[in-house]
Design a protein around this motif. Structure first.
Motif, PDB file in Angstrom:
ATOM      1  N   CYS A  97       0.823  -1.122   0.038  1.00  0.00           N
ATOM      2  CA  CYS A  97       0.085  -0.055   0.059  1.00  0.00           C
ATOM      3  C   CYS A  97       0.796   1.257   0.018  1.00  0.00           C
ATOM      4  O   CYS A  97       1.834   1.461   0.936  1.00  0.00           O
ATOM      5  N   LEU A  98       0.799   2.110  -1.062  1.00  0.00           N
ATOM      6  CA  LEU A  98       1.569   3.342  -0.904  1.00  0.00           C
ATOM      7  C   LEU A  98       0.633   4.275  -0.396  1.00  0.00           C
ATOM      8  O   LEU A  98      -0.642   4.655  -1.030  1.00  0.00           O
ATOM      9  N   MET A  99       0.867   4.892   0.734  1.00  0.00           N
ATOM     10  CA  MET A  99      -0.188   5.748   1.391  1.00  0.00           C
ATOM     11  C   MET A  99       0.294   7.237   1.453  1.00  0.00           C
ATOM     12  O   MET A  99       1.539   7.696   1.440  1.00  0.00           O
ATOM     13  N   SER A 100      -0.435   7.954   0.573  1.00  0.00           N
ATOM     14  CA  SER A 100      -0.322   9.620   0.562  1.00  0.00           C
ATOM     15  C   SER A 100      -1.540  10.428   0.789  1.00  0.00           C
ATOM     16  O   SER A 100      -1.961  10.912  -0.023  1.00  0.00           O
ATOM     17  N   ALA A 101      -2.043  10.148   1.742  1.00  0.00           N
ATOM     18  CA  ALA A 101      -3.249  10.734   2.257  1.00  0.00           C
ATOM     19  C   ALA A 101      -3.328  11.830   3.556  1.00  0.00           C
ATOM     20  O   ALA A 101      -4.397  11.976   4.001  1.00  0.00           O
ATOM     21  N   GLY A 102      -1.946  11.973   3.927  1.00  0.00           N
ATOM     22  CA  GLY A 102      -1.772  12.728   4.967  1.00  0.00           C
ATOM     23  C   GLY A 102      -1.578  12.135   6.385  1.00  0.00           C
ATOM     24  O   GLY A 102      -1.959  10.875   6.424  1.00  0.00           O
ATOM     25  N   GLY A 103      -0.902  12.889   7.367  1.00  0.00           N
ATOM     26  CA  GLY A 103      -0.517  12.022   8.667  1.00  0.00           C
ATOM     27  C   GLY A 103      -1.731  11.619   9.437  1.00  0.00           C
ATOM     28  O   GLY A 103      -1.627  10.415   9.993  1.00  0.00           O
ATOM     29  N   THR A 104      -2.861  12.343   9.539  1.00  0.00           N
ATOM     30  CA  THR A 104      -4.036  11.966  10.328  1.00  0.00           C
ATOM     31  C   THR A 104      -4.600  10.504   9.825  1.00  0.00           C
ATOM     32  O   THR A 104      -4.768   9.599  10.504  1.00  0.00           O
ATOM     33  N   SER A 144      -3.041   8.361   7.919  1.00  0.00           N
ATOM     34  CA  SER A 144      -2.049   7.314   7.989  1.00  0.00           C
ATOM     35  C   SER A 144      -1.882   6.697   9.572  1.00  0.00           C
ATOM     36  O   SER A 144      -1.775   5.582   9.735  1.00  0.00           O
ATOM     37  N   LYS A 145      -1.991   7.583  10.394  1.00  0.00           N
ATOM     38  CA  LYS A 145      -1.958   7.315  11.818  1.00  0.00           C
ATOM     39  C   LYS A 145      -3.198   6.074  12.117  1.00  0.00           C
ATOM     40  O   LYS A 145      -2.962   5.270  12.760  1.00  0.00           O
ATOM     41  N   GLU A 146      -4.345   6.322  11.291  1.00  0.00           N
ATOM     42  CA  GLU A 146      -5.367   5.896  11.861  1.00  0.00           C
ATOM     43  C   GLU A 146      -5.420   4.525  11.086  1.00  0.00           C
ATOM     44  O   GLU A 146      -5.599   3.416  11.502  1.00  0.00           O
ATOM     45  N   TRP A 147      -5.009   4.464   9.883  1.00  0.00           N
ATOM     46  CA  TRP A 147      -5.417   3.533   8.842  1.00  0.00           C
ATOM     47  C   TRP A 147      -3.852   2.552   8.584  1.00  0.00           C
ATOM     48  O   TRP A 147      -4.106   1.431   8.401  1.00  0.00           O
ATOM     49  N   SER A 148      -2.777   3.096   8.501  1.00  0.00           N
ATOM     50  CA  SER A 148      -1.556   2.457   8.340  1.00  0.00           C
ATOM     51  C   SER A 148      -1.535   1.085   9.183  1.00  0.00           C
ATOM     52  O   SER A 148      -1.140   0.216   8.763  1.00  0.00           O
ATOM     53  N   PRO A 149      -1.636   1.198  10.553  1.00  0.00           N
ATOM     54  CA  PRO A 149      -1.499   0.096  11.370  1.00  0.00           C
ATOM     55  C   PRO A 149      -2.554  -1.023  11.073  1.00  0.00           C
ATOM     56  O   PRO A 149      -2.498  -2.290  11.216  1.00  0.00           O
ATOM     57  N   LYS A 150      -3.818  -0.604  10.628  1.00  0.00           N
ATOM     58  CA  LYS A 150      -4.999  -1.354  10.283  1.00  0.00           C
ATOM     59  C   LYS A 150      -4.504  -2.240   8.939  1.00  0.00           C
ATOM     60  O   LYS A 150      -4.735  -3.509   8.831  1.00  0.00           O
ATOM     61  N   ILE A 151      -3.976  -1.452   7.864  1.00  0.00           N
ATOM     62  CA  ILE A 151      -3.622  -2.048   6.714  1.00  0.00           C
ATOM     63  C   ILE A 151      -2.492  -3.043   7.236  1.00  0.00           C
ATOM     64  O   ILE A 151      -2.467  -4.280   6.387  1.00  0.00           O
ATOM     65  N   ALA A 152      -1.412  -2.617   7.578  1.00  0.00           N
ATOM     66  CA  ALA A 152      -0.191  -3.416   8.048  1.00  0.00           C
ATOM     67  C   ALA A 152      -0.596  -4.833   8.856  1.00  0.00           C
ATOM     68  O   ALA A 152      -0.209  -5.795   8.527  1.00  0.00           O
ATOM     69  N   ALA A 153      -1.587  -4.698   9.348  1.00  0.00           N
ATOM     70  CA  ALA A 153      -2.094  -5.796  10.510  1.00  0.00           C
ATOM     71  C   ALA A 153      -2.789  -7.055   9.502  1.00  0.00           C
ATOM     72  O   ALA A 153      -2.629  -8.075   9.799  1.00  0.00           O
ATOM     73  N   GLN A 154      -3.218  -6.401   8.052  1.00  0.00           N
ATOM     74  CA  GLN A 154      -3.726  -7.317   7.122  1.00  0.00           C
ATOM     75  C   GLN A 154      -2.750  -8.008   6.351  1.00  0.00           C
ATOM     76  O   GLN A 154      -2.913  -8.655   5.539  1.00  0.00           O
ATOM     77  N   GLY A 155      -1.358  -7.810   6.778  1.00  0.00           N
ATOM     78  CA  GLY A 155      -0.280  -8.395   5.939  1.00  0.00           C
ATOM     79  C   GLY A 155       0.186  -7.514   4.977  1.00  0.00           C
ATOM     80  O   GLY A 155       0.883  -8.248   4.096  1.00  0.00           O
ATOM     81  N   CYS A 156      -0.201  -6.429   4.760  1.00  0.00           N
ATOM     82  CA  CYS A 156      -0.033  -5.395   3.729  1.00  0.00           C
ATOM     83  C   CYS A 156       1.145  -4.484   4.070  1.00  0.00           C
ATOM     84  O   CYS A 156       1.040  -3.966   5.090  1.00  0.00           O
ATOM     85  N   VAL A 157       2.299  -4.490   3.233  1.00  0.00           N
ATOM     86  CA  VAL A 157       3.374  -3.387   3.832  1.00  0.00           C
ATOM     87  C   VAL A 157       2.900  -1.980   3.493  1.00  0.00           C
ATOM     88  O   VAL A 157       2.341  -1.878   2.199  1.00  0.00           O
ATOM     89  N   VAL A 158       2.776  -1.366   4.395  1.00  0.00           N
ATOM     90  CA  VAL A 158       2.445   0.051   4.036  1.00  0.00           C
ATOM     91  C   VAL A 158       3.934   0.897   3.798  1.00  0.00           C
ATOM     92  O   VAL A 158       4.620   0.925   4.633  1.00  0.00           O
ATOM     93  N   ILE A 159       3.864   1.827   2.626  1.00  0.00           N
ATOM     94  CA  ILE A 159       4.623   2.720   2.380  1.00  0.00           C
ATOM     95  C   ILE A 159       4.220   4.221   2.663  1.00  0.00           C
ATOM     96  O   ILE A 159       3.467   4.354   1.473  1.00  0.00           O
ATOM     97  N   ASP A 160       4.497   4.867   3.592  1.00  0.00           N
ATOM     98  CA  ASP A 160       3.822   5.853   3.957  1.00  0.00           C
ATOM     99  C   ASP A 160       4.493   7.128   3.568  1.00  0.00           C
ATOM    100  O   ASP A 160       5.631   7.360   3.899  1.00  0.00           O
ATOM    101  N   ASN A 161       3.848   8.121   2.900  1.00  0.00           N
ATOM    102  CA  ASN A 161       4.563   9.546   2.594  1.00  0.00           C
ATOM    103  C   ASN A 161       4.226  10.684   3.371  1.00  0.00           C
ATOM    104  O   ASN A 161       4.823  11.552   3.475  1.00  0.00           O
ATOM    105  N   SER A 162       3.792  10.281   4.462  1.00  0.00           N
ATOM    106  CA  SER A 162       3.377  11.550   5.495  1.00  0.00           C
ATOM    107  C   SER A 162       4.540  11.467   6.443  1.00  0.00           C
ATOM    108  O   SER A 162       5.399  10.697   6.600  1.00  0.00           O
ATOM    109  N   SER A 163       4.248  12.391   7.481  1.00  0.00           N
ATOM    110  CA  SER A 163       5.168  12.521   8.734  1.00  0.00           C
ATOM    111  C   SER A 163       5.038  11.770   9.849  1.00  0.00           C
ATOM    112  O   SER A 163       5.615  11.636  10.596  1.00  0.00           O
ATOM    113  N   ALA A 164       3.780  10.902   9.691  1.00  0.00           N
ATOM    114  CA  ALA A 164       3.182  10.048  10.763  1.00  0.00           C
ATOM    115  C   ALA A 164       4.274   9.185  11.451  1.00  0.00           C
ATOM    116  O   ALA A 164       4.318   8.846  12.809  1.00  0.00           O
ATOM    117  N   TRP A 165       5.076   8.315  10.659  1.00  0.00           N
ATOM    118  CA  TRP A 165       5.935   7.331  11.049  1.00  0.00           C
ATOM    119  C   TRP A 165       7.092   7.362  10.928  1.00  0.00           C
ATOM    120  O   TRP A 165       8.081   6.706  11.391  1.00  0.00           O
TER     121      TRP A 165
END
Length: 345
Positions: A68-75, A77-98
């Protein structure tokens, strides 16, 4: 066997660039899914010669998605990246969240690709700030050779770094100036047309802005925690591509001609440095290009072992979308992930 890739924030400037770059570079996809908020449901975006209709992030199942290429802002990403990652999908996040999480690798492939091995701790990989990405690409080969002590950088950052609304504001204000309409500032704290704004992001207690702090913190995490860096970040009336004036102090003696040759051989760098009018790169020329361009390389005699140079890159590409796709390529090329479809077969 290809990889199923999801783009979150597919209708934004960076999301669209991600789709273009995946197609341009022939990334091995089996399927690409464009995701956005409910208000963008059904919006069409291009992927190569295909047209994709956006789906809603809130109702999407990531269990069969590989990246998952995440480019939807920090808020978001903070909510969704852990949920997506928990499903076995690698998140590459473009925000400052992580970026500042010790368990999340902060990666620029030309600089610290080996640090990617820690991604399984959270299944999230962070993309750096756009101004940091191009800076460390230029600093890395010099650091390897001469060992950096201190960096002083002034940035000249395009409005696209603040999103589509910022680009629209520059266009609207510029037109207003020419037709003598009132100039309104909405996205920026002051007028940006025919002006410069020495503030990017919010001010912190020490007087630096958050953008300046990001450059300091991220350079240490990506390149070397011992490097001292101070930054002044300025928004300029340019649509695409960030420029940087960089002064570096090294531990070892540095020679401009030698440094120029080192940068010419460095991955991701392209040296355009003729000592004549026009013998350098400007943001206009760097827009749409993948390289980090370096010009005006010269010895700085005001400090011992000093070097100065000019650095320009497309912030939507190397500063964001391209770097994210390059991270995905590292995952694939190093066989750090396997397509879920092949596991199920």
């Amino acid at each position: 066997m290809g990889y199923k890739v999801a783009i979150v924030g597919a209708t934004g400037n960076v999301g669209r660039e991600m789709l273009d770059i995946l197609a341009e570079r022939g990334f091995p996809v089996s399927e690409v899914v464009a995701l956005a908020s409910a208000r963008s449901l059904g919006t069409e975006v291009s992927f190569g010669d295909r047209t994709l209709k956006t789906k809603v992030l809130d109702h999407f199942d990531f269990s069969d998605v590989d990246i998952c290429l995440m480019s939807a802002g920090g808020t978001v990403s903070k909510e969704w990246s852990p949920k997506i990652a928990a499903q076995g999908c690698v998140v590459i996040d473009n925000s400052s969240a992580w970026r500042y999480d010790a368990e999340v690798p902060l990666i620029v492939p030309e600089v610290n690709a080996d640090a990617i091995v820690g991604f399984r701790k959270k299944n999230i990989i962070a993309n750096p700030n756009c101004s940091t990405a191009q800076l460390v690409v230029a600093l890395k080969p010099l650091h390897d050779e001469y060992k950096i002590k201190r960096v002083v950088v002034s940035t000249y950052q395009s409005v696209s770094g603040a999103g589509k609304e910022a680009m629209d504001e520059l266009f609207t204000q510029t037109r207003a100036v020419f037709v003598t309409d009132p100039v309104e500032a909405k996205k920026f704290p002051k007028r940006i047309a025919f002006n410069l704004i020495p503030q990017i992001d919010v001010f912190m207690e020490d007087g630096f802005t958050k953008e300046e702090w990001k450059m300091m913190a991220e350079t240490k995490k990506i390149l070397d925690p011992k490097i001292k860096l101070t930054a002044t970040c300025v928004r300029v009336p340019v649509f695409i591509a960030h420029s940087e004036s960089v002064n570096v102090e090294f531990e070892l003696p540095v020679n401009a001609d030698e440094a120029r040759d080192i940068l010419r051989e460095a991955p991701g760098c392209l040296v355009i440095d003729k000592h004549e009018p026009g013998g350098y790169i400007t943001p206009y020329e760097a827009a749409g290009e993948d390289a980090t361009y370096i010009s005006r390389i010269r010895e700085d005699t005001t400090v011992e072992n000093g070097l100065a140079f000019w650095c320009v890159a497309d912030n939507l590409r190397k500063g964001a979308a391209l770097n994210a796709v390059q991270i995905a390529e590292v995952l694939v090329n190093r066989k750090l992930i396997t397509p879920k479809a092949s596991k199920a077969a």
